[in-house]
Design a protein around this motif. Structure first.
Motif, mmCIF file in Angstrom:
data_model
loop_
_atom_site.group_PDB
_atom_site.id
_atom_site.type_symbol
_atom_site.label_atom_id
_atom_site.label_comp_id
_atom_site.label_asym_id
_atom_site.label_seq_id
_atom_site.Cartn_x
_atom_site.Cartn_y
_atom_site.Cartn_z
ATOM 1 N N CYS A 1 0.841 -1.925 -0.252
ATOM 2 C CA CYS A 1 0.251 -0.181 0.022
ATOM 3 C C CYS A 1 1.131 1.239 0.070
ATOM 4 N N LYS A 2 0.258 2.296 -0.383
ATOM 5 C CA LYS A 2 1.122 3.390 -0.739
ATOM 6 C C LYS A 2 0.530 4.829 -0.152
ATOM 7 N N LYS A 3 0.841 5.710 -0.028
ATOM 8 C CA LYS A 3 -0.112 6.380 0.574
ATOM 9 C C LYS A 3 -1.677 6.780 -0.321
ATOM 10 N N PRO A 4 -1.322 7.371 -1.425
ATOM 11 C CA PRO A 4 -2.904 6.874 -2.369
ATOM 12 C C PRO A 4 -3.932 6.321 -1.846
ATOM 13 N N ASP A 5 -3.402 4.983 -1.994
ATOM 14 C CA ASP A 5 -4.048 3.811 -1.953
ATOM 15 C C ASP A 5 -5.031 3.939 -0.277
ATOM 16 N N LEU A 6 -3.597 4.540 0.579
ATOM 17 C CA LEU A 6 -4.442 5.130 2.196
ATOM 18 C C LEU A 6 -5.574 5.994 2.281
ATOM 19 N N ASP A 7 -5.376 7.183 1.451
ATOM 20 C CA ASP A 7 -6.269 8.123 1.088
ATOM 21 C C ASP A 7 -7.307 7.841 0.440
ATOM 22 N N ALA B 1 -9.414 6.581 3.422
ATOM 23 C CA ALA B 1 -9.572 7.623 4.300
ATOM 24 C C ALA B 1 -10.821 8.276 3.169
ATOM 25 N N LYS B 2 -10.649 8.268 2.685
ATOM 26 C CA LYS B 2 -12.350 9.134 1.542
ATOM 27 C C LYS B 2 -13.245 8.266 1.399
ATOM 28 N N HIS B 3 -12.913 6.784 1.520
ATOM 29 C CA HIS B 3 -13.858 5.949 1.329
ATOM 30 C C HIS B 3 -15.190 5.971 2.821
ATOM 31 N N GLN C 1 -6.104 -1.987 0.815
ATOM 32 C CA GLN C 1 -5.294 -3.766 0.588
ATOM 33 C C GLN C 1 -6.004 -3.378 -0.527
ATOM 34 N N PHE C 2 -7.585 -3.266 -0.935
ATOM 35 C CA PHE C 2 -8.328 -4.238 -1.534
ATOM 36 C C PHE C 2 -9.020 -3.209 -2.876
ATOM 37 N N GLU C 3 -9.075 -2.129 -2.246
ATOM 38 C CA GLU C 3 -9.855 -0.926 -3.469
ATOM 39 C C GLU C 3 -9.503 -0.786 -4.506
ATOM 40 N N ALA C 4 -10.413 -0.636 -5.007
ATOM 41 C CA ALA C 4 -9.313 -0.751 -6.547
ATOM 42 C C ALA C 4 -8.974 0.863 -7.428
ATOM 43 N N ASN C 5 -7.775 1.181 -7.601
ATOM 44 C CA ASN C 5 -7.839 2.936 -7.729
ATOM 45 C C ASN C 5 -8.209 2.659 -9.218
ATOM 46 N N GLN C 6 -8.289 3.983 -9.945
ATOM 47 C CA GLN C 6 -8.772 4.681 -11.220
ATOM 48 C C GLN C 6 -8.828 3.679 -12.197
ATOM 49 N N ARG C 7 -7.420 2.733 -12.264
ATOM 50 C CA ARG C 7 -7.345 2.005 -13.172
ATOM 51 C C ARG C 7 -7.361 0.194 -12.452
ATOM 52 N N GLY C 8 -7.848 0.449 -12.060
ATOM 53 C CA GLY C 8 -8.704 -1.042 -11.354
ATOM 54 C C GLY C 8 -7.758 -1.333 -10.697
ATOM 55 N N ARG C 9 -6.749 -1.451 -10.857
ATOM 56 C CA ARG C 9 -5.844 -2.130 -9.490
ATOM 57 C C ARG C 9 -5.815 -1.756 -8.168
ATOM 58 N N ARG C 10 -5.650 -3.744 -6.788
ATOM 59 C CA ARG C 10 -5.376 -3.535 -6.300
ATOM 60 C C ARG C 10 -4.422 -3.364 -5.484
ATOM 61 N N ALA C 11 -3.726 -2.962 -4.110
ATOM 62 C CA ALA C 11 -2.854 -2.621 -3.854
ATOM 63 C C ALA C 11 -2.556 -4.218 -3.191
ATOM 64 N N PHE C 12 -3.509 -5.051 -3.355
ATOM 65 C CA PHE C 12 -3.041 -6.803 -2.365
ATOM 66 C C PHE C 12 -2.802 -7.276 -4.057
ATOM 67 N N ASP C 13 -3.219 -6.558 -4.957
ATOM 68 C CA ASP C 13 -3.076 -8.107 -6.528
ATOM 69 C C ASP C 13 -1.262 -7.319 -6.495
ATOM 70 N N GLY C 14 -0.581 -6.180 -6.981
ATOM 71 C CA GLY C 14 0.487 -6.719 -6.946
ATOM 72 C C GLY C 14 1.186 -7.452 -5.899
ATOM 73 N N PHE C 15 0.595 -6.937 -4.211
ATOM 74 C CA PHE C 15 1.344 -7.898 -3.631
ATOM 75 C C PHE C 15 1.427 -9.804 -3.758
ATOM 76 N N LEU C 16 0.409 -10.506 -4.832
ATOM 77 C CA LEU C 16 -0.025 -11.260 -4.686
ATOM 78 C C LEU C 16 1.215 -11.938 -6.016
ATOM 79 N N HIS C 17 0.991 -10.947 -7.281
ATOM 80 C CA HIS C 17 1.687 -11.303 -8.466
ATOM 81 C C HIS C 17 2.769 -11.044 -7.589
ATOM 82 N N GLY C 18 3.832 -10.831 -7.279
ATOM 83 C CA GLY C 18 4.788 -11.343 -6.516
ATOM 84 C C GLY C 18 5.860 -9.822 -6.902
ATOM 85 N N ARG C 19 5.070 -8.544 -7.245
ATOM 86 C CA ARG C 19 5.677 -7.413 -7.190
ATOM 87 C C ARG C 19 6.688 -7.144 -6.542
#
Length: 110
Positions: free
Chosen positions: A34-40, A43-45, A68-86
């Motif tokens: 998770c990055k700051k935009p994910d947490l921001d 918090a907005k939600h 971790q689980f809310e998708a960003n504007q591109r449809g990517r979730r922080a958790f998906d990045g973790f799962l894909h080994g990035r």
């Protein structure tokens, strides 16, 4: 759940607790993705405008889960990045991917 084959509530919970601990361990490692935009965004939600609310452990856990689980504007979730080994668990750093030229060299070198 009635009858001879039904399990008691305590028996069910005793089987579930190790599963829950394992889930919480993975989620704690995935938090590094998770990055700051994910947490921001989370918090907005949740409508968290006051930082004092984050001092409540329950509110902070909800914020982390949503981040971790809310998708960003591109449809990517922080958790998906973790799962894909990035991300390396525990470091939060992205893995470097091999360049195509390096991949060709390793294939031709065989």
């Amino acid at each position: 759940m009635t009858g001879e084959n039904s399990m008691s509530r305590n028996a069910i919970l005793s089987q579930y607790r190790p599963i829950r601990r394992a889930i919480q361990t993975v989620l704690a490692q995935a938090l590094d993705a998770c990055k700051k935009p994910d947490l921001d965004r989370a918090a907005k939600h949740l409508g968290l405008a006051d930082d004092a609310l984050l001092e409540d452990d329950t509110v902070f856990e909800m914020l982390r889960d949503i981040a971790q689980f809310e998708a960003n504007q591109r449809g990517r979730r922080a958790f998906d990045g973790f799962l894909h080994g990035r991300f390396h668990p525990g470091t939060g750093r992205a893995q470097s991917r091999p360049r195509p030229a390096e991949a060709l060299w390793s294939i031709s070198g065989v």
